[in-house]
Design a protein around this motif. Sequence first.
Motif, PDB file in Angstrom:
ATOM      1  N   MET A   1       0.840  -1.172   0.000  1.00 18.36           N
ATOM      2  CA  MET A   1       0.000   0.000   0.000  1.00 18.36           C
ATOM      3  C   MET A   1       0.890   1.242   0.000  1.00 18.36           C
ATOM      4  SD  MET A   1      -3.087   0.749   2.538  1.00 18.36           S
ATOM      5  CE  MET A   1      -4.235   2.008   2.194  1.00 18.36           C
ATOM      6  N   ARG A   2       0.539   2.213  -0.850  1.00 19.07           N
ATOM      7  CA  ARG A   2       1.354   3.408  -0.975  1.00 19.07           C
ATOM      8  C   ARG A   2       0.980   4.429   0.081  1.00 19.07           C
ATOM      9  NH1 ARG A   2       1.165   4.859  -7.253  1.00 19.07           N
ATOM     10  NH2 ARG A   2      -0.780   5.747  -6.533  1.00 19.07           N
ATOM     11  N   ASP A   3       1.974   5.249   0.432  1.00 21.94           N
ATOM     12  CA  ASP A   3       1.766   6.321   1.392  1.00 21.94           C
ATOM     13  C   ASP A   3       0.889   7.402   0.761  1.00 21.94           C
ATOM     14  OD1 ASP A   3       2.020   7.907   3.630  1.00 21.94           O
ATOM     15  OD2 ASP A   3       3.904   8.795   2.944  1.00 21.94           O
ATOM     16  N   ASN A   4      -0.039   7.942   1.523  1.00 23.38           N
ATOM     17  CA  ASN A   4      -0.977   8.952   1.011  1.00 23.38           C
ATOM     18  C   ASN A   4      -0.255  10.211   0.550  1.00 23.38           C
ATOM     19  OD1 ASN A   4      -3.432   9.987   0.302  1.00 23.38           O
ATOM     20  ND2 ASN A   4      -3.956  10.674   2.354  1.00 23.38           N
ATOM     21  N   LYS A   5       0.813  10.625   1.263  1.00 22.51           N
ATOM     22  CA  LYS A   5       1.568  11.809   0.859  1.00 22.51           C
ATOM     23  C   LYS A   5       2.274  11.578  -0.467  1.00 22.51           C
ATOM     24  CE  LYS A   5       2.513  14.115   5.202  1.00 22.51           C
ATOM     25  NZ  LYS A   5       3.575  14.669   6.053  1.00 22.51           N
ATOM     26  N   ALA A   6       2.785  10.367  -0.671  1.00 26.75           N
ATOM     27  CA  ALA A   6       3.462  10.051  -1.928  1.00 26.75           C
ATOM     28  C   ALA A   6       2.482  10.103  -3.089  1.00 26.75           C
ATOM     29  CB  ALA A   6       4.131   8.695  -1.848  1.00 26.75           C
ATOM     30  N   VAL A   7       1.279   9.614  -2.876  1.00 20.76           N
ATOM     31  CA  VAL A   7       0.257   9.652  -3.921  1.00 20.76           C
ATOM     32  C   VAL A   7      -0.113  11.095  -4.240  1.00 20.76           C
ATOM     33  CG1 VAL A   7      -2.116   9.018  -4.482  1.00 20.76           C
ATOM     34  CG2 VAL A   7      -0.639   7.376  -3.344  1.00 20.76           C
ATOM     35  N   THR A   8      -0.287  11.918  -3.223  1.00 21.51           N
ATOM     36  CA  THR A   8      -0.634  13.313  -3.445  1.00 21.51           C
ATOM     37  C   THR A   8       0.486  14.041  -4.181  1.00 21.51           C
ATOM     38  OG1 THR A   8      -1.971  13.294  -1.440  1.00 21.51           O
ATOM     39  CG2 THR A   8      -1.377  15.439  -2.327  1.00 21.51           C
ATOM     40  N   CYS A   9       1.733  13.784  -3.819  1.00 18.55           N
ATOM     41  CA  CYS A   9       2.867  14.416  -4.510  1.00 18.55           C
ATOM     42  C   CYS A   9       2.911  13.984  -5.967  1.00 18.55           C
ATOM     43  CB  CYS A   9       4.173  14.077  -3.813  1.00 18.55           C
ATOM     44  SG  CYS A   9       4.386  14.901  -2.244  1.00 18.55           S
ATOM     45  N   LEU A  10       2.671  12.731  -6.239  1.00 16.73           N
ATOM     46  CA  LEU A  10       2.652  12.234  -7.612  1.00 16.73           C
ATOM     47  C   LEU A  10       1.496  12.850  -8.390  1.00 16.73           C
ATOM     48  CD1 LEU A  10       3.958  10.328  -9.643  1.00 16.73           C
ATOM     49  CD2 LEU A  10       2.411   8.557  -8.833  1.00 16.73           C
ATOM     50  N   ASP A  11       0.338  12.964  -7.766  1.00 18.47           N
ATOM     51  CA  ASP A  11      -0.822  13.600  -8.414  1.00 18.47           C
ATOM     52  C   ASP A  11      -0.539  15.061  -8.741  1.00 18.47           C
ATOM     53  OD1 ASP A  11      -2.282  11.277  -8.269  1.00 18.47           O
ATOM     54  OD2 ASP A  11      -3.355  11.844  -6.444  1.00 18.47           O
ATOM     55  N   ILE A  12       0.104  15.762  -7.832  1.00 16.61           N
ATOM     56  CA  ILE A  12       0.431  17.168  -8.073  1.00 16.61           C
ATOM     57  C   ILE A  12       1.455  17.302  -9.190  1.00 16.61           C
ATOM     58  CG2 ILE A  12       1.517  19.212  -7.055  1.00 16.61           C
ATOM     59  CD1 ILE A  12       0.151  18.412  -4.414  1.00 16.61           C
ATOM     60  N   LEU A  13       2.445  16.429  -9.220  1.00 14.15           N
ATOM     61  CA  LEU A  13       3.446  16.457 -10.289  1.00 14.15           C
ATOM     62  C   LEU A  13       2.799  16.223 -11.648  1.00 14.15           C
ATOM     63  CD1 LEU A  13       6.445  16.704 -10.966  1.00 14.15           C
ATOM     64  CD2 LEU A  13       6.599  14.236 -10.696  1.00 14.15           C
ATOM     65  N   ILE A  14       1.896  15.263 -11.735  1.00 16.77           N
ATOM     66  CA  ILE A  14       1.173  15.008 -12.990  1.00 16.77           C
ATOM     67  C   ILE A  14       0.317  16.214 -13.357  1.00 16.77           C
ATOM     68  CG2 ILE A  14      -0.618  13.588 -14.057  1.00 16.77           C
ATOM     69  CD1 ILE A  14       0.513  11.220 -12.458  1.00 16.77           C
ATOM     70  N   ALA A  15      -0.300  16.847 -12.351  1.00 16.59           N
ATOM     71  CA  ALA A  15      -1.142  18.020 -12.607  1.00 16.59           C
ATOM     72  C   ALA A  15      -0.334  19.197 -13.122  1.00 16.59           C
ATOM     73  CB  ALA A  15      -1.896  18.416 -11.342  1.00 16.59           C
ATOM     74  N   ILE A  16       0.916  19.307 -12.716  1.00  7.96           N
ATOM     75  CA  ILE A  16       1.755  20.394 -13.208  1.00  7.96           C
ATOM     76  C   ILE A  16       2.197  20.116 -14.644  1.00  7.96           C
ATOM     77  CG2 ILE A  16       4.005  21.517 -12.913  1.00  7.96           C
ATOM     78  CD1 ILE A  16       3.537  21.215  -9.875  1.00  7.96           C
ATOM     79  N   ILE A  17       2.524  18.872 -14.939  1.00  8.48           N
ATOM     80  CA  ILE A  17       2.984  18.521 -16.290  1.00  8.48           C
ATOM     81  C   ILE A  17       1.824  18.562 -17.284  1.00  8.48           C
ATOM     82  CG2 ILE A  17       3.977  16.675 -17.694  1.00  8.48           C
ATOM     83  CD1 ILE A  17       5.521  15.846 -15.136  1.00  8.48           C
ATOM     84  N   LEU A  18       0.713  17.935 -16.924  1.00 14.61           N
ATOM     85  CA  LEU A  18      -0.458  17.878 -17.806  1.00 14.61           C
ATOM     86  C   LEU A  18      -1.716  17.971 -16.937  1.00 14.61           C
ATOM     87  CD1 LEU A  18      -1.154  17.586 -20.782  1.00 14.61           C
ATOM     88  CD2 LEU A  18      -1.273  15.143 -20.455  1.00 14.61           C
ATOM     89  N   PRO A  19      -2.197  19.192 -16.708  1.00 20.54           N
ATOM     90  CA  PRO A  19      -3.287  19.401 -15.745  1.00 20.54           C
ATOM     91  C   PRO A  19      -4.545  18.549 -15.960  1.00 20.54           C
ATOM     92  CG  PRO A  19      -2.340  21.494 -16.380  1.00 20.54           C
ATOM     93  CD  PRO A  19      -1.708  20.453 -17.254  1.00 20.54           C
ATOM     94  N   PRO A  20      -5.091  18.445 -17.183  1.00 20.46           N
ATOM     95  CA  PRO A  20      -6.309  17.638 -17.319  1.00 20.46           C
ATOM     96  C   PRO A  20      -6.104  16.161 -16.961  1.00 20.46           C
ATOM     97  CG  PRO A  20      -6.074  19.076 -19.202  1.00 20.46           C
ATOM     98  CD  PRO A  20      -4.806  19.167 -18.428  1.00 20.46           C
ATOM     99  N   LEU A  21      -4.920  15.629 -17.226  1.00 18.02           N
ATOM    100  CA  LEU A  21      -4.651  14.235 -16.880  1.00 18.02           C
ATOM    101  C   LEU A  21      -4.662  14.032 -15.372  1.00 18.02           C
ATOM    102  CD1 LEU A  21      -3.923  11.355 -17.715  1.00 18.02           C
ATOM    103  CD2 LEU A  21      -1.522  12.049 -17.660  1.00 18.02           C
ATOM    104  N   GLY A  22      -4.062  14.960 -14.643  1.00 16.68           N
ATOM    105  CA  GLY A  22      -4.066  14.851 -13.187  1.00 16.68           C
ATOM    106  C   GLY A  22      -5.468  14.867 -12.609  1.00 16.68           C
TER     107      GLY A  22
END
Length: 57
Positions: A1-22
């Motif tokens: 199971m992944r850490d919730n903070k790690a998931v949020t950081c990954l989601d934010i990184l994806i949102a910065i690179i390609l916002p609609p995908l995030g």
Amino acid sequence: MRDNKAVTCLDILIAIILPPLGVFLKFGCKVEFWICLVLTLLGYIPGIIYAVYTITK
């Protein structure tokens, strides 16, 4: 199971690179995705701001 903070950081990184995908990965093809897509098409920075806001709220 992944850490919730790690998931949020990954989601934010994806949102910065390609916002609609995030937003799509978080909410699916709901109204949040379409708002983010329109904002990204109108300007990249408003799309990023909206994507990060919706993911972190």
